[in-house]
Enzyme design. Sequence first.
Site, short mmCIF file in Angstrom:
data_model
loop_
_atom_site.label_atom_id
_atom_site.label_comp_id
_atom_site.label_asym_id
_atom_site.label_seq_id
_atom_site.Cartn_x
_atom_site.Cartn_y
_atom_site.Cartn_z
N LEU A 58 -91.62 92.68 -20.36
CA LEU A 58 -90.65 92.98 -18.98
C LEU A 58 -90.70 94.26 -18.29
CD1 LEU A 58 -87.03 91.41 -20.56
CD2 LEU A 58 -89.34 89.90 -18.85
N HIS A 118 -88.37 91.96 -13.20
CA HIS A 118 -88.09 91.51 -14.35
C HIS A 118 -85.99 91.28 -14.10
CE1 HIS A 118 -92.09 90.78 -15.92
NE2 HIS A 118 -91.67 89.79 -15.44
N GLY A 178 -89.58 86.62 -8.84
CA GLY A 178 -89.73 87.36 -7.61
C GLY A 178 -90.80 87.14 -6.72
N SER A 182 -95.97 94.89 -12.12
CA SER A 182 -97.15 93.53 -12.79
C SER A 182 -97.37 93.70 -14.39
CB SER A 182 -97.82 93.18 -12.04
OG SER A 182 -98.40 92.71 -13.11
#
Length: 282
Positions: A33, A37, A147, A185
């Site tokens: 995460l 997130h 997202g 990412s």
Amino acid sequence: MELIRIPRIIQDTCKKHLQKGRSIGFVPTMGALHEGHLSLIKRSKMENDVTAVSIFVNPTQFGPAEDLDRYPRDIEGDSKKIRELEADVLFLPDDRMMYPTGFSTFVDVEKISGKLCGEFRPDHFKGVSTVVSKLLNIVRPTRAYFGQKDFQQSVVIKRLVKDLNFDTEVVVCPTIREHDGLAMSSRNAYLNPEQRHAATALFRCLTEASQAILSGKHSPAKVREMMHAVLSGEPLITAIEYAGVYDPETLDAVAEIKGEVLLAVAVRLGNTRLIDNMLVNT
Ligand code: PAF
């Protein structure tokens, strides 16, 4: 925070919340995460009575030559972050729980799954659609959060939610970026310092293209050329899979720039595949 590993148990837990009239926000993830997130979890907390998060590195969305084995995993660190945000439920199934022996049902959202990333990752969206359908069936969330960074994924999921009559609102949240614009990412962890620096070319290419469109450049071919020129100028980018101007609903390349358009890009930096996108309103 309740930690649940068994689908049947989280199904019962969520059903009880819904029966008591509570709304459920759901954030499905593959873990590792980052702030992106966490922004989804925060949004879910703001908009719902109960927030459930799942962590499952879904094997069916990885191709045979892809990074399933080396995909970053940090259950302890992730659980700590989720607990700190005061999410209510963490669903942590394993492969056998999600794909028991005999599993043979897949969800395939036709047409849009084959475009853009789908051309380079043939069964990827079939795996995503299957696991997301399972998760939505298990949790039955009021809202599910994704997202914008994975723009095509959000289009595919909106389609499947509509087509399969899931009673869930799909909420797409803004991409969270590093200080230099790189979209957050989990795969950024693969980049060495030189590649990390080179990766800023994606955001540069999107912002330059967006500025060109807003200042009157309305030829999709010219904008695409510009985007390719920025990316080709970065020697560590080993392949440009796609870069151009697309219709945000159909994901087809546009013949003319009018209304809202999607700038999208996918490149390889050595063994790492990076994607990014930006919506532009003309
Ligand atoms: O975006 C992701 O992390 C995954 O594709 C998802 C939606 C959790 C499905 O495995």
